[in-house]
Design an enzyme around this catalytic site. Structure first.
Site, mmCIF file in Angstrom:
data_model
loop_
_atom_site.group_PDB
_atom_site.id
_atom_site.type_symbol
_atom_site.label_atom_id
_atom_site.label_comp_id
_atom_site.label_asym_id
_atom_site.label_seq_id
_atom_site.Cartn_x
_atom_site.Cartn_y
_atom_site.Cartn_z
ATOM 1 N N TYR A 1 0.828 -1.216 0.000
ATOM 2 C CA TYR A 1 0.000 0.000 0.000
ATOM 3 C C TYR A 1 0.861 1.265 0.000
ATOM 4 C CZ TYR A 1 -4.760 -1.788 0.782
ATOM 5 O OH TYR A 1 -5.995 -2.364 0.656
ATOM 6 N N LYS B 1 3.062 -15.287 1.530
ATOM 7 C CA LYS B 1 3.245 -15.962 0.250
ATOM 8 C C LYS B 1 4.733 -16.281 0.116
ATOM 9 C CE LYS B 1 1.739 -17.447 -3.776
ATOM 10 N NZ LYS B 1 0.914 -18.645 -3.914
ATOM 11 N N ASP C 1 -3.026 -18.051 -0.648
ATOM 12 C CA ASP C 1 -4.013 -18.712 -1.519
ATOM 13 C C ASP C 1 -4.685 -19.856 -0.771
ATOM 14 O OD1 ASP C 1 -1.518 -19.958 -1.536
ATOM 15 O OD2 ASP C 1 -1.588 -20.525 -3.654
ATOM 16 N N ASP D 1 -6.455 -7.029 3.732
ATOM 17 C CA ASP D 1 -7.593 -6.348 3.102
ATOM 18 C C ASP D 1 -8.493 -7.371 2.421
ATOM 19 O OD1 ASP D 1 -9.141 -4.149 2.103
ATOM 20 O OD2 ASP D 1 -8.169 -4.461 0.150
ATOM 21 N N ASP E 1 -12.383 -9.080 3.861
ATOM 22 C CA ASP E 1 -13.644 -9.043 3.093
ATOM 23 C C ASP E 1 -14.184 -10.459 2.918
ATOM 24 O OD1 ASP E 1 -13.539 -6.264 2.700
ATOM 25 O OD2 ASP E 1 -14.248 -6.449 0.620
HETATM 26 C C1 IPM Z 1 -10.488 -1.195 4.027
HETATM 27 C C2 IPM Z 1 -10.726 -0.506 2.713
HETATM 28 C C3 IPM Z 1 -9.588 0.454 2.439
HETATM 29 C C4 IPM Z 1 -8.305 -0.354 2.328
HETATM 30 C C5 IPM Z 1 -9.758 1.359 1.214
HETATM 31 C C6 IPM Z 1 -11.049 2.154 1.289
HETATM 32 C C7 IPM Z 1 -8.595 2.274 1.012
HETATM 33 O O1 IPM Z 1 -10.909 -1.432 1.706
HETATM 34 O O2 IPM Z 1 -10.367 -0.505 5.050
HETATM 35 O O3 IPM Z 1 -10.436 -2.423 4.031
HETATM 36 O O4 IPM Z 1 -8.002 -0.906 1.257
HETATM 37 O O5 IPM Z 1 -7.611 -0.456 3.329
HETATM 38 MG MG MG Z 2 -11.011 -3.427 2.371
#
Ligand code: IPM
Ligand code: MG
Length: 354
Positions: A142, A188, A220, A244, A248
């Site tokens: 990042y 990884k 993975d 990240d 999700d």
């Molecule tokens: C998160 C989001 C952020 C990230 C974005 C909005 C920059 O996806 O907090 O997970 O990638 O960290």
């Molecule tokens: Mg995110």
């Protein structure tokens, strides 16, 4: 009476709607538990760009540094997609994380029994899931330099120093110590040099935590294991990008990304936010699920203000609300008695406090 100063960053899209509900719940619980809260609002993201051509005004950074805690909604929207990267809403958030040095992002994934049917996975796979993703937040690809893009190429750098890995590993081991004492570090290392160092340092840090059983998985495989058998995990430790993505994915174990809170700590302030985005497609419709933000507020009460009783009251009120069959639209089809709006969900949680 104790007073806590909370910096409020509503942001874009559904941000304002969900933060409003969290404040409602905070206010109610503060009355019951006899503490007071002072809010100060700051701009960040697209709304800040619109107001002052800067997704992270200096005032916001200063306000956050002075606050006892920060509650943030969400940012972003296609409206700002045309902007150069450094002016886009997301870069406001990334710069804030960096400025506050909040390197440790804690994302608990807990499946509510009431919502077992809301997940796309089978109930027997997810019943009892209780894991935490510990994501390194201000390093890795990042922020790595060099990076760039021209007509022919584009590149980023995934870089971690020994110290960066060490400090996030410590956070994860400490957390594991107070939980089921299992830590899975995700990298990884079969391909990336940066992951070799990651694995080496995590293993080293692990020597100070002999009570914690440490395992390693390639990212993975880990993403597959999360769906195959999520109950094998207690604490998952990983870098910025993998964290990240995996968080999700993990949110879907719970049935909706609208349910997951997070804390970003370790630096000069503590920032709490739902893990989901600003959902511009449903902004203003009053259907967004405020639970992730309300849980984030409750994490703030527990972790930063040490108001454990107030925090657990909120958690119980959320469970009760779900038990009674109230659902926002994202979790509606499953055991819903009544589909409620964002505001109604906040009101119900307030009603079930205590
Ligand atoms: C998160 C989001 C952020 C990230 C974005 C909005 C920059 O996806 O907090 O997970 O990638 O960290
Ligand atoms: Mg995110």
């Amino acid at each position: 009476m104790k007073t806590y100063r909370i910096a409020i960053i509503k942001g874009d899209g559904i941000g304002p709607e969900i933060v409003r509900e969290a404040q409602k719940v905070l206010n109610a619980v503060s009355q019951i538990e006899h503490f007071s809260i002072q809010y100060q609002e700051y701009l960040m993201g697209g709304c800040a760009y619109d107001a002052c051509k800067n997704p992270l005004p200096e005032e916001t950074i200063q306000g956050c540094l002075q606050a006892d805690g920060i509650l943030f909604g969400a940012i972003g929207g296609n409206k700002w997609d045309y902007l150069p990267r450094e002016l886009r809403p997301e870069s406001g958030l990334l710069r804030l994380r960096k400025a506050l040095e909040i390197f440790a992002n804690i994302r608990p994934v807990v499946v509510f029994d009431e919502l077992l049917e809301a997940s796309t996975l089978k109930p027997e796979i997810i019943r009892g899931v209780d894991l935490v993703v510990v994501r390194e937040l201000i390093g890795g690809i990042y922020f790595g330099e060099p990076k760039g893009k021209d007509e022919k190429h584009a590149y980023n750098t995934m870089i971690y120093t020994r110290d960066e890995i060490k400090r996030i590993a410590k956070v994860a081991f400490e957390l594991a110590l107070n939980r089921k004492k299992k830590l899975c570090s995700v990298d990884k290392a079969n391909v990336l040099d940066v992951s070799l160092l990651w694995r080496e340092v995590v293993t080293e840090v692990g020597k100070d935590y002999p009570q914690v059983s440490l395992t390693h998985q390639y990212v993975d495989n880990a993403s597959m294991q999360l769906i195959l058998n999520p109950k094998q995990f207690d604490v998952i430790l990983t870098g910025n990008l993998f964290g990240d993505i995996l968080s999700d994915e993990a949110s879907m174990l719970t049935g909706s990304i609208g349910l997951l809170p997070s804390a970003s700590t370790g630096g000069k302030a503590a920032l709490y936010e739902p893990i989901h985005g600003s959902a511009p497609d449903i902004a203003g419709l009053g259907i967004a699920n405020p639970i992730a933000t309300i849980l984030s507020a409750s994490m703030m009460l527990k972790n930063t203000f040490k108001e454990t009783k107030a925090a657990s009251m909120i958690e119980k009120a959320i469970s009760k609300t779900l038990q009674e069959g109230y659902r926002t639209k994202d979790i509606a089809a499953f055991g819903a008695k009544e589909i409620c709006s964002t505001t109604q969900m906040g009101d119900l949680i307030v009603k079930f406090l205590q």
